[in-house]
Design a protein around this motif. Structure first.
Motif, PDB file in Angstrom:
ATOM      1  N   PHE A 199       1.583   5.159   0.761  1.00  0.00           N
ATOM      2  CA  PHE A 199       2.575   4.168   0.343  1.00  0.00           C
ATOM      3  C   PHE A 199       3.513   4.761  -0.705  1.00  0.00           C
ATOM      4  O   PHE A 199       4.739   4.594  -0.616  1.00  0.00           O
ATOM      5  CB  PHE A 199       1.881   2.925  -0.213  1.00  0.00           C
ATOM      6  CG  PHE A 199       2.845   1.808  -0.547  1.00  0.00           C
ATOM      7  CD1 PHE A 199       3.243   0.908   0.425  1.00  0.00           C
ATOM      8  CD2 PHE A 199       3.362   1.670  -1.825  1.00  0.00           C
ATOM      9  CE1 PHE A 199       4.150  -0.118   0.136  1.00  0.00           C
ATOM     10  CE2 PHE A 199       4.262   0.649  -2.132  1.00  0.00           C
ATOM     11  CZ  PHE A 199       4.663  -0.245  -1.148  1.00  0.00           C
ATOM     12  N   LEU A 250      11.812   1.570   5.005  1.00  0.00           N
ATOM     13  CA  LEU A 250      10.360   1.699   5.156  1.00  0.00           C
ATOM     14  C   LEU A 250       9.917   1.371   6.577  1.00  0.00           C
ATOM     15  O   LEU A 250       8.954   1.952   7.082  1.00  0.00           O
ATOM     16  CB  LEU A 250       9.635   0.795   4.152  1.00  0.00           C
ATOM     17  CG  LEU A 250       9.713   1.191   2.680  1.00  0.00           C
ATOM     18  CD1 LEU A 250       8.784   0.306   1.852  1.00  0.00           C
ATOM     19  CD2 LEU A 250       9.346   2.657   2.475  1.00  0.00           C
ATOM     20  N   PRO A 305       4.459   3.765   6.046  1.00  0.00           N
ATOM     21  CA  PRO A 305       3.323   4.568   5.576  1.00  0.00           C
ATOM     22  C   PRO A 305       2.167   4.486   6.566  1.00  0.00           C
ATOM     23  O   PRO A 305       1.972   3.448   7.228  1.00  0.00           O
ATOM     24  CB  PRO A 305       2.954   3.915   4.236  1.00  0.00           C
ATOM     25  CG  PRO A 305       3.558   2.550   4.275  1.00  0.00           C
ATOM     26  CD  PRO A 305       4.760   2.644   5.144  1.00  0.00           C
ATOM     27  N   GLU A 307      -3.454  -1.289  -2.876  1.00  0.00           N
ATOM     28  CA  GLU A 307      -2.816  -0.854  -1.639  1.00  0.00           C
ATOM     29  C   GLU A 307      -1.535  -0.069  -1.925  1.00  0.00           C
ATOM     30  O   GLU A 307      -1.205   0.893  -1.226  1.00  0.00           O
ATOM     31  CB  GLU A 307      -2.515  -2.085  -0.766  1.00  0.00           C
ATOM     32  CG  GLU A 307      -1.606  -1.838   0.430  1.00  0.00           C
ATOM     33  CD  GLU A 307      -2.247  -1.001   1.519  1.00  0.00           C
ATOM     34  OE1 GLU A 307      -1.503  -0.487   2.367  1.00  0.00           O
ATOM     35  OE2 GLU A 307      -3.493  -0.851   1.504  1.00  0.00           O
ATOM     36  N   THR A 308      -0.823  -0.461  -2.970  1.00  0.00           N
ATOM     37  CA  THR A 308       0.484   0.141  -3.239  1.00  0.00           C
ATOM     38  C   THR A 308       0.428   1.354  -4.160  1.00  0.00           C
ATOM     39  O   THR A 308       1.471   1.853  -4.580  1.00  0.00           O
ATOM     40  CB  THR A 308       1.448  -0.906  -3.815  1.00  0.00           C
ATOM     41  OG1 THR A 308       0.892  -1.464  -5.013  1.00  0.00           O
ATOM     42  CG2 THR A 308       1.713  -2.004  -2.794  1.00  0.00           C
ATOM     43  N   ARG A 312       4.532   4.674  -9.292  1.00  0.00           N
ATOM     44  CA  ARG A 312       5.140   4.350  -7.994  1.00  0.00           C
ATOM     45  C   ARG A 312       6.592   4.834  -7.940  1.00  0.00           C
ATOM     46  O   ARG A 312       7.070   5.281  -6.898  1.00  0.00           O
ATOM     47  CB  ARG A 312       5.066   2.845  -7.740  1.00  0.00           C
ATOM     48  CG  ARG A 312       3.638   2.305  -7.581  1.00  0.00           C
ATOM     49  CD  ARG A 312       3.648   0.798  -7.393  1.00  0.00           C
ATOM     50  NE  ARG A 312       2.315   0.226  -7.287  1.00  0.00           N
ATOM     51  CZ  ARG A 312       1.626  -0.276  -8.313  1.00  0.00           C
ATOM     52  NH1 ARG A 312       2.156  -0.268  -9.531  1.00  0.00           N
ATOM     53  NH2 ARG A 312       0.417  -0.780  -8.132  1.00  0.00           N
TER      54      ARG A 312
END
Length: 333
Positions: free
Chosen positions: A136, A186, A191, A130-131, A27
Motif C-alpha cells: 500500500f 491507484l 496494491p 492495512e495502510t 505513508r
C-alpha cells in the motif's frame, strides 16, 4: 504557572501526537528514518512558533499542517521510494545478478510500534494497519505529493474534506478533485493483496512455523510447499527480484546457499509477520544479522518474502539483538 512548567506541559502535549504523526509521515515519505526526521522537524517548528498558534484550529490539526508542509518540502526533490518490483520485471534465476542501488531508492520497513496508535477502535486500527503494508505504501508513492496527502488524510485518517482544505489552504472542490484523481491512479496500479495477519490466526501461525522449519532446515521441498506458485523474493538494496518456485529455489541452492544454517526470530513489521534472519557466524559461534524478512500471506500460503539486507539500520530500529549465541538464544530474544 512558571515558564519551565509551561514548556514542560507543551512538550508533553506535543509528544502525545508523535506516533500518529510518524505514521502519517511514513505513508507520505515511504521511509521510516525520514518519517522520524520529519516529525522531529515538525516538533521543533511547533515549539518555536507556538506563540503564533492562536487556537483557531485544534493543536492536532495545526501539527498535521506543519508535518504536511515538512513532507511536501522533502518530496520537492522528486524522490519516490519503491520496491524492486516497482522498477523492473522479475529476473530468471539463470540471469540473476546482484546490483545495489542507493538507500534513497528503496521503500523502507517500519516497526508497528513506531506508527500505529497503541489504543484505538479495532476497526480504525485495522485500517491503519492495512495502510502501512509495504504494497500500500509503495502504491502511494505513485501519487503526486499533494494528492498523496489528500488521500491519506481523507481515506486513512478520515478527515472531512473541509478540514483537509483548511490544512492545505485550498478549496473543498480542489480537495475532492485531488482525491478523485488519486483514487483513479491507484485503481490503475492497485496494491497487491495480502491477508490480514496481526494478530495471526491458527492457520497462519502453522504456516509460518512450517516456513521457519523449512528455511532453517534448508528443505527446499518443504519450502516450496508453503509458497504460492507466483511467490516473490526481493532483497533491497539489490534491484533483483525473483518470482515462482523454480527461480526462488534455484537462488536458494545457488548464490543464496550462504543461508544454510540460518536462524529466524519472529517480529512484526508494517502490520505483517516478519523475521530477523541471522546467518551462522563466521567464527562458528552463534549467529549474526543478515536480513529483516517481511512476509506477505495470501490464501493460506506465503505470497512474498521481502528481505531487507541493511541490518545495521533495521535491527536497532526493531530492537533486535546484534548476535544470537548458541542454541536457545532466539527464544530469549
Amino acid at each position: 504557572m512558571s515558564d519551565l512548567a509551561t514548556k514542560e506541559d507543551l512538550e508533553s502535549e506535543l509528544e502525545r501526537y508523535r506516533r500518529e504523526l510518524t505514521g502519517y509521515c511514513y505513508r507520505m515519505l515511504g521511509s521510516s528514518f525520514e518519517a522520524e526526521d520529519a516529525v522531529q522537524d515538525t516538533m521543533v517548528r511547533a515549539w518555536r512558533s507556538f506563540e503564533k498558534f492562536e487556537g483557531r484550529s485544534s493543536l492536532r490539526s495545526w501539527l498535521y499542517r506543519i508535518a504536511t508542509n515538512v513532507c511536501l518540502d522533502m518530496l520537492n526533490a522528486g524522490n519516490r521510494r519503491a520496491r524492486p518490483m516497482d522498477l523492473s520485471g522479475p529476473t530468471p534465476v539463470a540471469e540473476a545478478r546482484l546490483s545495489a542501488r542507493p538507500e534513497a531508492t528503496w521503500l523502507e520497513p517500519v516497526p508497528d510500534g513506531r506508527v500505529l496508535p497503541s489504543v484505538a477502535d479495532p476497526a480504525e486500527t485495522a485500517v491503519e494497519r492495512e495502510t502501512i503494508r509495504l504494497a500500500f505504501v509503495a502504491a502511494l508513492q505513485h501519487l503526486p505529493p499533494k494528492q498523496r496527502a489528500v488521500l491519506i488524510l481523507r481515506e486513512v485518517l478520515a478527515w472531512k474534506a473541509s478540514e483537509v482544505a483548511e490544512l492545505l489552504g485550498t478549496s473543498v472542490a480542489s480537495v475532492n478533485s485531488a482525491l478523485q484523481r488519486a483514487r483513479a491512479t491507484l485503481a490503475q496500479s492497485p496494491p497487491t493483496v495480502s491477508d490480514a495477519a496481526d494478530p495471526l490466526d491458527e492457520e497462519q501461525r502453522e504456516l509460518l512455523e512450517r516456513y521457519v522449519a523449512a528455511f532453517e532446515g534448508y528443505d527446499m521441498e518443504a519450502l516450496t510447499a508453503v509458497l504460492h506458485d507466483d511467490a516473490t523474493l526481493s532483497m533491497p538494496p539489490y534491484d533483483l527480484w525473483l518470482q515462482g518456485h523454480e527461480n526462488i529455489v534455484g537462488w536458494m541452492l545457488g548464490v543464496g546457499s550462504v543461508c544454510r544454517g540460518s536462524r529466524l526470530v519472529p517480529t512484526i513489521a508494517n502490520g505483517m509477520p516478519a523475521f530477523a534472519h541471522y546467518h551462522a557466524a563466521e567464527d562458528g559461534k552463534g549467529h549474526t544479522p543478515w536480513a529483516l524478512m517481511v512476509m506477505e500471506i495470501r490464501g493460506g500460503k506465503i505470497a512474498a518474502i521481502n528481505s531487507f539486507l541493511d541490518t545495521a539500520r533495521w535491527f536497532p530500529m526493531f530492537g533486535l539483538p546484534d548476535r544470537l549465541e548458541e542454541e536457545g538464544a532466539a527464544e530469549g530474544a
